[in-house]
Scaffold this active site. Structure first.
Site, PDB file in Angstrom:
ATOM      1  N   HIS A 110       0.816  -1.217   0.000  1.00 32.81           N
ATOM      2  CA  HIS A 110       0.000   0.000   0.000  1.00 32.81           C
ATOM      3  C   HIS A 110       0.850   1.268   0.000  1.00 32.81           C
ATOM      4  O   HIS A 110       0.361   2.344   0.321  1.00 32.81           O
ATOM      5  CB  HIS A 110      -0.948   0.006   1.212  1.00 32.81           C
ATOM      6  CG  HIS A 110      -2.054  -1.008   1.110  1.00 32.81           C
ATOM      7  ND1 HIS A 110      -2.832  -1.388   2.173  1.00 32.81           N
ATOM      8  CD2 HIS A 110      -2.497  -1.734   0.049  1.00 32.81           C
ATOM      9  CE1 HIS A 110      -3.711  -2.300   1.771  1.00 32.81           C
ATOM     10  NE2 HIS A 110      -3.521  -2.536   0.492  1.00 32.81           N
ATOM     11  N   CYS A 118       5.644  11.180  -8.059  1.00 34.80           N
ATOM     12  CA  CYS A 118       5.452  12.322  -8.952  1.00 34.80           C
ATOM     13  C   CYS A 118       4.372  11.983  -9.972  1.00 34.80           C
ATOM     14  O   CYS A 118       4.473  10.996 -10.688  1.00 34.80           O
ATOM     15  CB  CYS A 118       6.763  12.676  -9.660  1.00 34.80           C
ATOM     16  SG  CYS A 118       6.550  13.971 -10.891  1.00 34.80           S
ATOM     17  N   GLY A 177      -2.290  -9.106  12.573  1.00 34.09           N
ATOM     18  CA  GLY A 177      -2.817  -7.774  12.882  1.00 34.09           C
ATOM     19  C   GLY A 177      -3.516  -7.083  11.742  1.00 34.09           C
ATOM     20  O   GLY A 177      -3.346  -5.884  11.555  1.00 34.09           O
ATOM     21  N   THR A 178      -4.303  -7.861  10.991  1.00 35.75           N
ATOM     22  CA  THR A 178      -5.068  -7.232   9.915  1.00 35.75           C
ATOM     23  C   THR A 178      -6.526  -7.633  10.042  1.00 35.75           C
ATOM     24  O   THR A 178      -6.833  -8.789  10.339  1.00 35.75           O
ATOM     25  CB  THR A 178      -4.471  -7.564   8.522  1.00 35.75           C
ATOM     26  OG1 THR A 178      -5.329  -7.019   7.514  1.00 35.75           O
ATOM     27  CG2 THR A 178      -4.270  -9.040   8.292  1.00 35.75           C
TER      28      THR A 178
END
Ligand code: NAD
Ligand code: ZN
Length: 244
Positions: A110, A118, A177-178
């Site tokens: 992510h 840019c 931990g998701t």
């Protein structure tokens, strides 16, 4: 864990950084608390208000400047050292804690807070300060074209081909931990299961995707993950090198 796996994929989410003081996404103290996700983390928000979005992520970038990894991040460094190329770490987190702990190749699917993208030349550049309208792109020199290097909702995560190949080849998949709300990451357990892998979920609580996992370890990642990693390293030492 009696037999050492031949190939491991670990997916981490905001919960692995909670014990380092980074608020998770879904909770009253969430990083996004008080800000609607649609206002700061969508492509539409970027088109509507590039500098508002940059200001929000500038603040988060400052916040992560001093945070420290915890024993869960450190355990994954040991796992990487033990399993080498037979190990892939994929993180949904945009904080730098895996890198700071010493993981060599965490895939930030992510994106990363400490990076800018840019919109003119497409270059991603490590970046540690505030992005302002006058900040020039280090690659093409243009201004007013830099955005956070964060995968926003409705954008394609990074490195998907590499991740899917690894999931299809792994025999152990661990999610730490998701909450299992955000796809495609929430579907990785299904790909690994189809490939015949054993699957383990580490979390404080039941999640949306808990039923898809073969095994669950409940508790804070800072305790449960080092224990699991110790088992995996022991199994590997017992088996010899599983990669041969
Ligand atoms: P989430 O916030 O939706 O879920 C966090 C999960 O971690 C929950 O299931 C919770 O029960 C669990 N958890 C909390 N503390 C824990 C602990 N000490 N040990 C084990 N589990 C614990 O997180 P998500 O699933 O990663 O999705 C959130 C999205 O927001 C991701 O895309 C991520 O990029 C982003 N985000 C990132 C960060 C970060 O970089 N640290 C922080 C917040 C949000
Ligand atoms: Zn550029």
């Amino acid at each position: 864990m009696r037999q050492a796996p031949r190939s491991i994929v670990v997916l981490t989410g905001a919960g692995i950084s909670a014990e380092s003081g980074v608020p998770v996404f879904r909770g009253p103290d969430g990083l996004w608390h008080g800000r609607r996700v649609e206002d700061v983390a969508t492509h539409e928000a970027l088109e509507r208000d590039l500098w508002g979005v940059n200001a929000f992520f500038n603040e988060l970038r400052r916040f992560v400047a001093d945070i420290k990894p915890n024993p869960a991040h450190e355990a994954l460094v040991k796992l990487e050292q033990a399993y080498g190329n037979a190990f892939l770490l994929v993180t949904q987190n945009v904080d730098p804690l895996h890198d700071r702990a010493g993981s060599k190749h965490p895939l930030h699917m992510h994106g990363e807070l400490q990076s800018i993208l840019c919109e003119q030349c497409g270059q991603r550049t490590p970046f540690f300060g505030d992005v302002l309208p006058q900040t020039a792109c280090p690659a093409c020199g243009r201004t007013e074209c830099l955005r956070p290097d964060i995968v926003l909702f409705n954008e394609m995560p990074y490195a998907m081909d590499q991740i899917i190949d690894a999931l299809m080849a792994c025999d152990l998949f661990i999610a730490v931990g998701t909450s299992g709300f955000v796809y495609p990451a929430a579907g990785f357990v299904d790909i690994a299961t189809h490939a015949g892998a054993h699957t383990i979920e580490i979390n404080l609580a039941e999640t949306e995707r808990s039923p898809a996992f073969a095994e669950k370890r409940t508790g804070p990642a800072g305790q449960t993950l080092p224990a699991l990693v110790a088992e995996l390293i022991k199994a590997k030492e017992h088996d010899g090198d599983p990669r041969t």
